[in-house]
Design a protein around this motif. Structure first.
Motif: not given
Length: 165
Positions: A31-34, A36-43, A129-137
C-alpha cells in the motif's frame, strides 16, 4: 444515526485496518508503494476484520433451513465476521490480501438492511489509508504484544494502537 453509528464503526475500521496492515507488513509495504490501492484495501480490511461482528433480526415468517426450524417472531443473530472468513466464499480467507476482490463481504449487511453510511465509511477510510501510506510509509507498530480491544461483542475495535515512523 449516521453521525453516531458511522463515527464508531469508521473509527474501528481505521484502527482494525491499521493493525491488520502493520501486522502483515508486506501488505502495508504494498500500500505504501502504491497508495492508489487504498480503495480496494478498504474492502479487504472490512472483510478481514469487520468493525461490526454481529447483527440480529426477527424472523418474519416461520421457515426451515438445512434442518433447522425458525419461528415467526424468533430473534436470530448473524456473525458477520465469521461469514467474512467463509472459505466457500473467499480463497484462503485468513490471509490479508489488499489486491483481493472482496466486495462480496458482509460487513455492511445487505438488502433493505444495507448500511446507510457504507459509502461515506468507504470514502473516509480510503482517504485515511491513502494519506497515511503516502506520508508515513515507514509506519510501524510500537507495541507488538496483544492489542487491547473494546469490551463489546457486537462492535470490534481497539482502545489504543501505538505506532511510530
Amino acid at each position: 444515526l449516521l453521525l453516531i453509528a458511522g463515527h464508531e464503526t469508521t473509527i474501528n475500521l481505521i484502527g482494525n485496518g491499521s493493525l491488520a496492515l502493520l501486522k502483515n507488513r508486506q501488505q502495508w509495504d504494498l500500500l505504501a508503494a502504491n497508495p492508489t490501492l487504498a480503495e480496494g484495501a478498504v474492502e479487504e480490511l472490512l472483510r478481514y476484520d469487520s468493525p461490526v461482528q454481529l447483527t440480529g433480526r426477527v424472523v418474519k415468517e416461520s421457515f426451515s433451513y438445512q434442518g433447522h426450524s425458525f419461528q415467526a417472531g424468533q430473534q436470530v443473530s448473524f456473525l458477520l465476521g465469521s461469514g467474512n472468513r467463509d472459505a466457500a466464499q473467499f480463497e484462503d480467507p485468513d490471509r490479508l490480501d489488499i489486491t483481493r476482490n472482496s466486495k462480496s463481504h458482509l460487513s455492511f449487511g445487505g438488502g433493505i438492511h444495507f448500511c446507510l453510511g457504507a459509502q461515506l465509511a468507504r470514502i473516509e477510510a480510503a482517504v485515511v489509508f491513502e494519506t497515511v501510506a503516502r506520508r508515513l510509509p515507514t509506519l510501524r507498530l510500537v507495541k507488538l504484544d496483544q492489542p487491547k480491544w473494546r469490551s463489546s461483542f457486537t462492535l470490534r475495535g481497539l482502545t489504543e494502537l501505538s505506532v511510530a515512523w
